[in-house]
Design a protein around this motif. Structure first.
Motif, PDB file in Angstrom:
ATOM      1  N   ALA A  58     -11.446  24.621 -19.597  1.00 42.75           N
ATOM      2  CA  ALA A  58     -11.505  23.159 -19.708  1.00 42.75           C
ATOM      3  C   ALA A  58     -12.108  22.571 -18.438  1.00 42.75           C
ATOM      4  O   ALA A  58     -11.928  23.122 -17.341  1.00 42.75           O
ATOM      5  CB  ALA A  58     -10.092  22.606 -19.917  1.00 42.75           C
ATOM      6  N   ASN A  59     -12.848  21.504 -18.593  1.00 39.36           N
ATOM      7  CA  ASN A  59     -13.353  20.754 -17.442  1.00 39.36           C
ATOM      8  C   ASN A  59     -14.294  21.553 -16.532  1.00 39.36           C
ATOM      9  O   ASN A  59     -14.264  21.402 -15.304  1.00 39.36           O
ATOM     10  CB  ASN A  59     -12.140  20.241 -16.625  1.00 39.36           C
ATOM     11  N   ILE A  60     -15.080  22.457 -17.127  1.00 41.58           N
ATOM     12  CA  ILE A  60     -16.030  23.221 -16.298  1.00 41.58           C
ATOM     13  C   ILE A  60     -17.477  23.051 -16.748  1.00 41.58           C
ATOM     14  O   ILE A  60     -18.393  23.499 -16.059  1.00 41.58           O
ATOM     15  CB  ILE A  60     -15.709  24.740 -16.240  1.00 41.58           C
ATOM     16  N   ILE A  61     -17.702  22.438 -17.904  1.00 38.33           N
ATOM     17  CA  ILE A  61     -19.072  22.402 -18.456  1.00 38.33           C
ATOM     18  C   ILE A  61     -20.056  21.734 -17.481  1.00 38.33           C
ATOM     19  O   ILE A  61     -21.230  22.055 -17.441  1.00 38.33           O
ATOM     20  CB  ILE A  61     -19.101  21.712 -19.848  1.00 38.33           C
ATOM     21  N   HIS A  62     -19.559  20.834 -16.662  1.00 41.68           N
ATOM     22  CA  HIS A  62     -20.433  20.063 -15.775  1.00 41.68           C
ATOM     23  C   HIS A  62     -20.515  20.650 -14.367  1.00 41.68           C
ATOM     24  O   HIS A  62     -21.201  20.108 -13.518  1.00 41.68           O
ATOM     25  CB  HIS A  62     -19.910  18.623 -15.675  1.00 41.68           C
ATOM     26  N   ARG A  63     -19.805  21.751 -14.133  1.00 38.45           N
ATOM     27  CA  ARG A  63     -19.749  22.275 -12.755  1.00 38.45           C
ATOM     28  C   ARG A  63     -20.742  23.414 -12.517  1.00 38.45           C
ATOM     29  O   ARG A  63     -20.873  24.324 -13.327  1.00 38.45           O
ATOM     30  CB  ARG A  63     -18.333  22.759 -12.447  1.00 38.45           C
ATOM     31  N   GLY A  64     -21.427  23.364 -11.375  1.00 40.11           N
ATOM     32  CA  GLY A  64     -22.318  24.447 -10.972  1.00 40.11           C
ATOM     33  C   GLY A  64     -21.515  25.681 -10.569  1.00 40.11           C
ATOM     34  O   GLY A  64     -20.280  25.668 -10.611  1.00 40.11           O
TER      35      GLY A  64
END
Ligand code: ADP
Length: 322
Positions: A58-64
């Motif tokens: 969860a909450n990782i799609i936008h993280r490099g």
């Protein structure tokens, strides 16, 4: 297919997290258990396996970067290392593996297949985009956009001071980042390993170019045969001492940052397709997107040749900078 493993390997690239997320959630949808392996092949050898569920992505799609970490493993190059890795996969009852990485990671998977009959499917994660079998590898679009953002800023100061800038971008063997970013920033020249570098020609072009241009930006791929940006700038400076010349090496900022929308969508599609490939009984193939459609390329073909530069783009460089 009851239980699979996923890991990231080699150089990191923005969008790897989006790919991990898609792998984990698609597997769970198909009632397959997922174990994440930390630190690439090193973690496979050391036994760094842990169960993943929907909330772990969860909450990782936008993280490099990559939540699974990555590594370059010397031990995996040895047969002893690969045997330990196999023993760990067997110990955890793994029936399929998704490897997210570049050229080297797929070479490793191929070598491993000599002793390991567990199917591997790859997702191309490399900012260099130097694989056959996909138009865009995970992270390439973001890296190009990072370069463009940085060079736009350099252009402002170059313009104010009437300077000539050599900007070095990543690409040890491939000029794809240089080519796409160079066209995007309106570079006066793009120096890449795939094209012959003629310093004399560059000097002539700089001398005879439009005099009203106050700034000049030359993009240099780090792996160019004439040397990096410092070496080339030195040669030009000797011949054109009147130019106020500067060099910028963009370096590792090109590997980081939030993935672009395009990288997020492609990573999600490729992670999703990797699970479908394992379910369809595919092995030792890389998932890619060619002409907007999912395509599967055997590892040996994906790593064999570098992607060619698009000749239409190369032809445009000199003309559009006149
Ligand atoms: P990338 O996947 O980004 O190209 P590397 O070239 O570092 O990154 O490859 C990742 C890892 O794959 C290497 O550190 C090594 O452990 C493994 N690997 C690469 N080539 C081979 C090979 N011929 N045999 C076994 N393992 C390999």
């Amino acid at each position: 297919m009851k239980r699979i493993a996923v890991f990231t390997s080699g150089g990191d690239s923005p969008g790897m997290n989006a790919c991990i997320r898609a792998v984990v959630r698609t597997a769970i949808y198909h009632k397959i258990e997922v174990l994440g392996i930390k630190h690439g092949y090193d973690g496979m050898i050391k036994g760094e396996f842990s169960k993943m569920d929907s909330s772990s992505v969860a909450n990782i799609i936008h993280r490099g970067g990559t939540i699974l970490k990555t590594a370059r493993s010397k031990k995996f190059l040895t047969i002893e290392g690969r045997k330990s890795a196999l023993a760990n996969l067997q110990k955890h009852g793994i029936n399929g593996v998704v490897v997210i990485g570049g050229d080297g990671s797929f070479r490793g998977a191929l070598e491993f297949s000599e002793i390991c009959d567990i199917p591997f499917v790859g997702c191309p994660g490399t900012i260099d985009n130097d694989l056959i079998g996909t138009d865009f590898a995970i992270g390439y679009d973001t890296a190009v956009n990072t370069v463009v953002e940085a060079v736009d800023k350099i252009r402002d100061t170059a313009e104010s001071h009437d300077r000539l800038f050599f900007v070095e971008v990543m690409g040890r063997d491939a000029g794809l980042i240089a080519l796409r970013s160079g066209i995007s920033v309106g570079a006066e020249a793009i120096i890449m390993p795939e094209t012959k570098t003629d310093i004399e020609d560059l000097i002539t072009r700089l001398e005879s170019g439009r005099k009203s241009k106050s700034s000049k930006i030359i993009i240099v791929a780090e792996g160019d045969e004439a040397g990096g940006a410092f070496v080339i700038a030195e040669q030009v400076k000797k011949r054109l001492p009147d130019y106020d010349t500067r060099v910028t090496i963009l370096g590792h900022i090109q590997r980081g940052g939030n993935p672009s929308a395009m990288d997020r969508v492609n990573s999600s599609r490729m992670g999703f397709a990797a699970i479908e490939a394992l379910l369809a009984g595919k092995r030792n193939v890389m998932v890619g997107i060619i002409d907007k459609k999912i395509a599967y390329t055997p590892f040996q073909n994906a790593v064999k040749h570098h992607q060619r530069l698009n000749p239409d783009l190369v032809r445009m460089i000199d003309i559009l900078s006149l």
